[in-house]
Design an enzyme around this catalytic site. Structure first.
Site, PDB file in Angstrom:
ATOM      1  N   GLU A 330     -28.865 -44.122  27.566  1.00  0.00           N
ATOM      2  CA  GLU A 330     -28.264 -43.884  26.255  1.00  0.00           C
ATOM      3  C   GLU A 330     -28.092 -45.155  25.433  1.00  0.00           C
ATOM      4  OE1 GLU A 330     -25.518 -44.504  29.508  1.00  0.00           O
ATOM      5  OE2 GLU A 330     -26.880 -42.851  29.114  1.00  0.00           O
ATOM      6  N   ASP A 372     -57.940 -66.754   7.784  1.00  0.00           N
ATOM      7  CA  ASP A 372     -58.809 -67.428   6.831  1.00  0.00           C
ATOM      8  C   ASP A 372     -58.832 -68.910   7.186  1.00  0.00           C
ATOM      9  OD1 ASP A 372     -60.449 -67.832   4.703  1.00  0.00           O
ATOM     10  OD2 ASP A 372     -58.913 -67.607   3.166  1.00  0.00           O
ATOM     11  N   ASP A 653     -53.808 -65.363   2.519  1.00  0.00           N
ATOM     12  CA  ASP A 653     -52.943 -65.510   1.341  1.00  0.00           C
ATOM     13  C   ASP A 653     -53.634 -65.156   0.030  1.00  0.00           C
ATOM     14  OD1 ASP A 653     -54.711 -67.585   1.121  1.00  0.00           O
ATOM     15  OD2 ASP A 653     -53.205 -69.172   0.944  1.00  0.00           O
ATOM     16  N   ASP A 657     -57.802 -61.016   1.131  1.00  0.00           N
ATOM     17  CA  ASP A 657     -57.252 -60.847   2.474  1.00  0.00           C
ATOM     18  C   ASP A 657     -56.384 -59.591   2.608  1.00  0.00           C
ATOM     19  OD1 ASP A 657     -58.262 -63.301   3.569  1.00  0.00           O
ATOM     20  OD2 ASP A 657     -56.758 -64.362   2.389  1.00  0.00           O
ATOM     21  N   ASN A 722     -30.969 -44.118  42.550  1.00  0.00           N
ATOM     22  CA  ASN A 722     -29.723 -43.386  42.765  1.00  0.00           C
ATOM     23  C   ASN A 722     -29.971 -41.890  42.931  1.00  0.00           C
ATOM     24  OD1 ASN A 722     -28.085 -45.614  42.720  1.00  0.00           O
ATOM     25  ND2 ASN A 722     -27.533 -45.416  40.556  1.00  0.00           N
ATOM     26  N   ASN A 747     -22.033 -45.099  35.691  1.00  0.00           N
ATOM     27  CA  ASN A 747     -23.072 -45.281  34.665  1.00  0.00           C
ATOM     28  C   ASN A 747     -22.518 -45.959  33.423  1.00  0.00           C
ATOM     29  OD1 ASN A 747     -25.854 -44.816  34.008  1.00  0.00           O
ATOM     30  ND2 ASN A 747     -25.180 -43.272  32.546  1.00  0.00           N
ATOM     31  N   ASP A 751     -23.753 -49.550  31.964  1.00  0.00           N
ATOM     32  CA  ASP A 751     -24.295 -49.632  30.610  1.00  0.00           C
ATOM     33  C   ASP A 751     -23.599 -50.710  29.791  1.00  0.00           C
ATOM     34  OD1 ASP A 751     -26.304 -47.770  30.833  1.00  0.00           O
ATOM     35  OD2 ASP A 751     -25.086 -46.096  30.145  1.00  0.00           O
TER      36      ASP A 751
END
Length: 925
Positions: A330, A372, A653, A657, A722, A747, A751
């Site tokens: 999550e 380039d 540039d 391009d 687990n 958990n 987390d």
């Protein structure tokens, strides 16, 4: 007919489809009217003039007609943005599980069995994940907006006759007078009233890549009441539309539509807020689908096994739902947002601006950089080294003609034009002023002649022609461009003051002389002239014929000192550099050899055009230099490389391009680039240097990816282990190894310890090769590392069930009464809770690096601190009142040596598995 009759006033509260349709019809009618009205009429209708709006009328025009912003996803109110932070599939799963828990644990439960612990813990997980994601989203949005302001696009706008000033595009209003020149993106819909050789690309509106000419001439009757054969709006020569790109020439026009009511705004309005899906987005979605499938497969198995062995189907349902929560990462959306946002802020400190957050990871994934040549690999400091006649001798007449061509061309003066003008100003010309008997200066030459017409440079003809005239009425056409292209329009050559036919022998000599100069690393242009051209005032391509070649211009743009080191460093980081240039193949090869790029194979635009897709796919793999390419050919090479599975960035540039940048995985430009290139870019460099791109951009992208994939891999493998442990325990134990609430709490704690991962250190080895999101790699990692923790979980089960718990409860499971069994279960669940927290935290440090953790590579201080806090909470929890409420029991002293043995054994086995995994797969992350 006035605009206020045709053009609906801004109404922020009514955006129905019917109303939008009426507005669109009225707007098209207004544009046709603007194309046919005389300029005095149009200036009068818009309360403007040829000198632009009066300053005091600007705000009124903006208030009446609206801002110059196309329809886009408006920023939602704060409450809606907060709710959006909770809108992802993982959160929906958690909310569903919480709802089921409320039904089973509260609504359908009775008396002492009623317990809201499970939904409360799930709610806390959802709240923490959503709030953290919201905070990071807001920070990232603020950072992105601030960075975008640093590269804000502007246009030259004239007001009150001030001659024109750079003005942010979103501040332009109807009635403003806009100046256009080569490389500009048209900022609004304009009626052109003054133009000189203006060619624009309307590809963003029509899809047609060929430039079209726009003129100030009055259009024929194009009103809405005209016959069905009336031209399309985009075919009206006196209108230039927002989003079009100026290829060459210059013009002035009055703004007749802005924002959502431009042609571009109408076309993009229905797409507002959408963005293309990148490889990064696809990778995240693919990984999410993998986790969803795994969860859906495991949930019924756990439910059936637990229910069948324990006989309590309600508890089995809650436990299986908790297992599903354990498989749900999550925190993933929050961590992804945090990693990308942090990367963007880090890059901004090093003069790299991120326009699209996902581009950070895309930049880290590239294995081919197309660039380039000019300014990136070279000094961007072009000097006119030689101006030679056809025999190779210095000749100031060649400089004189070149000066006339460059000075009177109306496009944006490029580096070559600037070099010619500077040299002419410094040296003068060979033309003698009859009045004073001295050589005419460049300034005097510019006053003597005036520009009449021109054929702008384009990437197909690769030459520029200018017609100039003097006071006596004589005209001269001067053409300069790529030597081969200039030779193609010449029928004569000037040798020692005599005009001779351009024979095959003389043509070959001219080509060889140009090649010799190119072999010295110089860019060579041809110069040709034609006296009294027939089409002087209405010049066309057909007039470029029967010209006289008079000489060559040789320019030098030396390679940057840092380029060779940058190319080597890119190669060491797994990035191949390919040069895509419009320059000649010999010049490109000379520069590339000087900086260490293999120049054995060179393809020209002619070669590329002659190849089918299969042939080009074979060629691009072994070729590093592509010369004399048109914009479309550059884009084709990039597409071919991507089709072969490469992640490609394009750095450029110029106008030529932009197409290639759009086709690449990550477009890169510089803040000094033309507007169209900056608009196409995802990343903007404030320093035009490959080392900046490597050291800051690519390495940051790879660090960002490494930290994101750490969380995914470690969480998925740990949770998978687990689940395997739970299945074994559910089948063999007479009780659940952990209650649903305990599993959820474990958990949640884990987390929270992972929220520091975006700030973790990344090994240098991990950023030396390209990193792409690979769901198959996540699957392999899960299968390789998940079962390891299960092995030690099962050993822990055995130690707890046969040694620790009997010692605490006073006997084996089958000999105990209800109170003894409750103590046995509480001790067992507390022991596995602590062991799981230790192994889950340890795996963070074990798999974050290929080196020996804590010795060869250390995690960041925040990650270490949160991990240690999580372990401390888990160890202390069983002896606290909260632990008692969760049915945990205190653990005896004999448990801790067993825990230390299990953790040490797990670490040793995980290190061996890590080495084996790296040998098989090449890398850990």
């Amino acid at each position: 007919m006035t605009m206020r009759n045709l053009f609906v006033r801004v109404d922020k509260n009514s955006q129905s489809p019917a109303r939008r349709g009426n507005q669109a019809a009225g707007q098209q009618q207004w544009l046709r009217h603007a194309a046919t009205a005389t300029m005095p009429e149009l200036f009068r209708e818009l309360n403007s003039s040829e000198e632009g709006l009066a300053a005091e009328r600007v705000d009124a025009a903006r208030e009446f007609y609206g801002a110059n912003a196309v329809a886009q996803a408006t920023k939602r109110p704060l409450p809606l943005r907060l709710l959006a932070a909770f809108a992802d599939p993982f959160t929906y799963i958690l909310v569903f599980i919480a709802a089921v828990s409320v039904l089973t644990d509260w609504i359908f439960a009775t008396g002492a069995d009623r317990d809201l612990s499970t939904p409360l813990i799930i709610g806390t997980m959802v709240l923490v994940s959503g709030v953290l994601r919201f905070i990071q989203d807001e920070k990232s949005t603020v950072a992105a907006e601030a960075l975008a302001e640093m590269v804000e696009s502007c246009a030259e706008v004239e007001r009150d006759g001030d001659g024109g000033n750079e003005t942010p595009i979103d501040e332009i209003v109807i009635g403003d007078v806009v100046h256009l020149s080569s490389g500009d993106v048209v900022p609004a819909d304009l009626r052109i009233f003054s133009a000189r050789d203006l060619f624009v690309s309307q590809a963003s509106l029509t899809g047609e890549s060929e430039p079209v000419e726009k003129r100030a001439s009055l259009a024929a009757d194009a009103s809405a009441t005209a016959a069905a054969s009336a031209p399309a709006l985009t075919d009206l020569e006196s209108l230039a539309f927002m989003g079009s790109t100026v290829i060459s020439g210059n013009a002035r026009g009055i703004v007749v539509a802005t924002g959502a009511r431009t042609m571009f705004g109408e076309a993009t309005g229905t797409l507002a807020g959408r963005k293309r899906e990148t490889s990064f987005d696809a990778g995240i979605k693919s990984t999410s689908r993998l986790l969803m499938r795994l969860m859906l497969a495991m949930l019924p198995v756990v439910f059936v096994v637990s229910g069948a062995t324990k006989g309590d189907w309600v508890s089995a349902l809650l436990f299986s739902l908790s297992v599903a929560v354990g498989l749900t990462p999550e925190m993933l959306p929050m961590l992804v947002t945090t990693c990308l946002g942090k990367g963007a802020v880090d890059l901004s400190r090093h003069h790299v601006i991120v326009k699209r957050l996902d581009a950070i990871q895309d930049l880290g994934a590239i294995d081919v950089l197309c660039t380039d040549k000019t300014g990136t690999l070279t000094e961007d400091r072009i000097v006119l080294e030689r101006h030679l006649d056809v025999n190779g001798r210095e000749d100031t007449r060649v400089l004189r003609y070149a000066f006339l061509n460059s000075y009177f061309s109306t496009g944006v003066k490029n580096l070559i034009d600037n070099a010619i003008v500077e040299r002419a100003l410094a040296e003068g010309t060979d033309e003698v002023n009859a009045t004073v008997g001295s050589t005419t200066t460049a300034e005097e030459l510019a006053e003597r002649y005036h520009g009449i017409d021109e054929l702008p440079f384009d990437f197909e003809r690769r030459r520029l022609s200018v017609v100039v005239g003097d006071a006596a009425g004589h005209t001269r056409m001067v053409t300069k461009g790529a030597l081969e292209e200039v030779l193609a329009v010449c029928s004569s050559v000037e040798v020692d003051g005599q005009v001779l036919p351009l024979t095959d022998e003389l043509r070959t000599q001219a080509v060889r002389r140009g090649e010799a100069l190119a072999d010295e690393g110089m860019r060579v242009l041809g110069v040709a002239r034609k006296n009294e051209p027939a089409g002087a005032a209405t010049l066309t391509v057909a007039d470029e014929r029967n010209m006289v070649l008079i000489g060559y211009l040789a320019f030098l743009d030396p390679p940057k000192e840092s380029s060779a080191a940058a190319i080597r460093a890119l190669a060491a980081h797994g990035v191949a550099t390919k040069v895509l240039t419009g320059d000649s193949p010999r010049v490109a090869a000379h520069v590339c050899r000087a900086i260490g790029i293999d120049a054995e194979h060179v393809l020209t635009g002619v070669d590329v055009e002659a190849m089918n897709d299969g042939e080009l796919a074979d060629a691009v793999q072994r070729t590093n230099i592509f010369a004399k390419l048109s914009p479309a050919q550059k884009a084709r090479v990039v597409c071919t490389l991507r089709g072969l599975g490469h992640a490609v960035a394009y750095m450029g540039d110029g106008v030529n391009d932009a197409a290639a940048m759009r086709e690449s995985d990550c477009g890169i430009s510089v803040d000094s680039a033309v507007d169209v290139a900056r608009e196409a870019a995802d990343i903007i460099l404030l320093e035009k240097d490959l080392m900046v791109l490597l050291e800051r951009g690519i390495e940051c992208g790879r660090r960002t990816y490494a930290n994101m994939i750490k969380y995914v891999k470690m969480t998925v493998s740990s949770n998978f282990g687990n689940i395997a442990s739970v299945l074994v325990a559910a089948a063999l134990l007479p009780f659940l190894p952990m209650t649903a609430v305990q599993l959820l709490l474990l958990n949640l704690i884990y987390d929270l310890t992972c929220t520091a991962i975006p700030w973790d250190n990344v090994d240098e080895d991990a950023i030396r090769t390209p990193r792409r999101w690979d769901t198959a790699s996540v699957r392999r990692f899960m299968v390789a590392f998940g079962p390891l923790s299960s092995v030690f979980d099962i050993l822990t089960f055995a130690a707890l069930f046969f040694f620790v718990c009997p010692a605490v409860a006073g006997g084996a499971w089958g000999t105990l009464d209800a109170a003894g069994q409750a103590l046995f279960v509480g001790t067992f669940q507390a022991g596995w809770f602590i062991e799981s927290m230790w192994t889950q935290t340890l795996v963070v440090h074990l798999i974050r690096t290929e080196k020996v953790p804590f010795v060869g590579s250390r995690a960041s201080l925040p990650l270490c601190a949160l991990g240690a806090t999580g372990i401390a909470v888990a160890c202390v929890l069983p002896v606290t009142p909260l632990g008692a409420a969760l049915d945990f029991c205190a653990l005896p002293a004999t448990f801790w040596p067993i825990l230390a043995t299990m953790v040490a054994g797990y670490a040793a086995l995980a290190m061996l598995a890590k080495r084996r995994y790296v040998r098989r797969n090449g890398s850990l992350l």
